[in-house]
Design a protein around this motif. Sequence first.
Motif, short mmCIF file in Angstrom:
data_model
loop_
_atom_site.label_atom_id
_atom_site.label_comp_id
_atom_site.label_asym_id
_atom_site.label_seq_id
_atom_site.Cartn_x
_atom_site.Cartn_y
_atom_site.Cartn_z
N GLY A 96 93.03 73.68 27.58
CA GLY A 96 91.82 73.57 28.91
C GLY A 96 91.55 72.38 29.62
N ILE A 97 90.77 72.59 30.50
CA ILE A 97 89.84 71.36 30.91
C ILE A 97 89.68 70.01 30.03
CG2 ILE A 97 88.07 71.93 31.95
CD1 ILE A 97 88.27 70.66 34.20
N THR A 98 88.80 70.30 29.26
CA THR A 98 88.65 69.81 28.40
C THR A 98 90.26 69.30 27.65
OG1 THR A 98 86.51 70.21 27.74
CG2 THR A 98 87.28 68.53 26.17
N GLY A 99 91.10 69.50 26.85
CA GLY A 99 91.62 69.42 25.96
C GLY A 99 92.78 68.25 26.71
N ILE A 100 92.55 69.01 27.81
CA ILE A 100 93.60 67.94 28.71
C ILE A 100 93.39 67.30 29.62
CG2 ILE A 100 95.71 68.05 30.72
CD1 ILE A 100 96.20 69.68 28.54
N SER A 101 92.24 67.14 29.63
CA SER A 101 91.51 65.83 30.20
C SER A 101 91.44 64.31 29.49
CB SER A 101 89.92 65.88 31.39
OG SER A 101 90.29 66.76 31.88
N LEU A 102 91.48 64.59 28.38
CA LEU A 102 91.03 64.38 27.11
C LEU A 102 92.58 63.75 27.07
CD1 LEU A 102 89.11 62.78 24.99
CD2 LEU A 102 89.42 64.57 23.18
N ALA A 103 93.11 64.44 26.56
CA ALA A 103 94.99 63.69 26.44
C ALA A 103 95.06 62.95 27.32
CB ALA A 103 95.78 65.25 26.57
N LEU A 104 94.95 63.18 28.34
CA LEU A 104 95.04 61.97 29.57
C LEU A 104 94.66 60.80 29.31
CD1 LEU A 104 97.19 61.25 32.23
CD2 LEU A 104 95.33 62.51 33.30
N ARG A 105 93.77 60.94 29.29
CA ARG A 105 92.93 59.36 29.18
C ARG A 105 93.02 58.84 28.13
NH1 ARG A 105 87.65 57.71 31.91
NH2 ARG A 105 86.82 56.88 30.46
#
Length: 514
Positions: free
Chosen positions: A38-47
């Motif tokens: 979701g938004i947390t997992g993908i945002s964190l993964a990219l960062r």
Amino acid sequence: MIKRDGAMPSLWQQTVEPLPFNNEAPAGNYDVVIVGAGITGISLALRLQTAGLQCLVLEAHNCCFGTTGGTTAHLNTMLDTPYTTIIKHVGEDGAKLVAQSVKEAIHHIEKNIETYQADCGFERTAAYLFAQNVQQEKELQDIVTACEKVSVPVHYSNNIPLNIPFTKAIEIPAQAKFSPVQYVYGLAKAFIAAGGRIIEQTAVTGYTHRTDEVVQQEIIEVQTDAGYSYVTNKLVFATHIPPGVNVLHMRCAPYRSYAMAVKLNGPYPDELCYDMYDPYHYYRTQLIDGEPYFIIGGEDHKTGHEDNTAACFNKLEAHAKKYFNVESITHKWSSQYYEPADGLPYIGELPGARPNVYVATGYGGNGMVYSQVATILLTDLITTGASAYASLYNPNRIAPVAGFANFIKENADVIKNLVSGLVTRTQLESLSGLAHNEGRVVVFEGHKIAMYKDGNGNLHVLNPTCTHLKCSVSWNAAELSWDCPCHGARYSIDGVVLNGPANMDLKKIELKND
């Protein structure tokens, strides 16, 4: 159109196509494994990936299958838990830090959109909170005073952009809105382009700590239902609520919220708006492919505690038609969120786990901004071991639940399972009296049975005992799902897990031939 965890499609599902990538990842070591796309997992993964760490995202269904695909995507510094309450819990300095973190979160989204060219209709706009009686006016005054203490700009306004009667209102500048699934899919593509990997349709079934004999360092082995295991140094549960059994499940209450997108005859308000009832209504407009949609939400209730979920949509529709010139309703959907015990999310090391296992949960109704707070905080913890927000959102700030371990054991021991083959289809048909597309929990010879009759008249029969902590599920007629009223686990008509914290499906009951 992508899938999500409900029978009623949201406005956002039609805005993207499934991710174009090879749904595989080689075995080997990863710096970070993130569970949940979701938004947390993908945002964190990219960062983390752009910070130089090799990341893997494991998703049980598809990207944005869960709450990210069902949010109404308000980006606020004015939070659902008012600063009056936050100040009581963490003091003025703590509340200032909360305000600072969510302001930084919105800026983080804005910066990502610019950096990765994510076309998601992001727009800065003001928000309005309005009172409709004397009691609400007093609450509004208290909110204004608290906002001034924590440096969140607000001012009184004589007007609101809605044709709804009000007695007093405030304007909060510099809020924002966007199309959430378009945003996440834009980031997911950037993550893959940066060398990151996403595996969909792969559920995590467990993890174990062990020592790598080569480097003499503790590592984590993550097991999946696909039979593959992945080795990592850090593990993050970005699954909205962590799977399995954890003290956080006793500190996060699951809620359902309802939304609809409508076409209006007349102007569409640009701003975000909120009334002050409990549960409150919320309003905004989103442009998608040049077409405006007015989004109205509300009628929240605890998951599994509403007998007639379809009535929630009826109430929301009546509210919309009372105050707005509705031409048509294009989408209706509901979504799940988790209210934390003290109004602030739990972001950091997972309580009760060994080191290097992290969690982000308890976002309440502000999941879009708190997802970015989690991204910033967890990146700092993983890369440097410290964060300015770590103490504020620390999941271990909660007191242990007395007798928690005994509660789990006793709750599991007292459940009696119905053995398959004891009952015939004819017996159940006569017992239930189900209409087509209707579900119900019935009692047969002292055993509870969850039954659903589909549009073709076929029975889907399950043991209604939630596989998380053994509560009995309830039927959600609006989303055609079985919902647990205790900790929010949800299952499909065939018992497949839709939402955690359960990580096992409901047991199917095979019927004896007549």
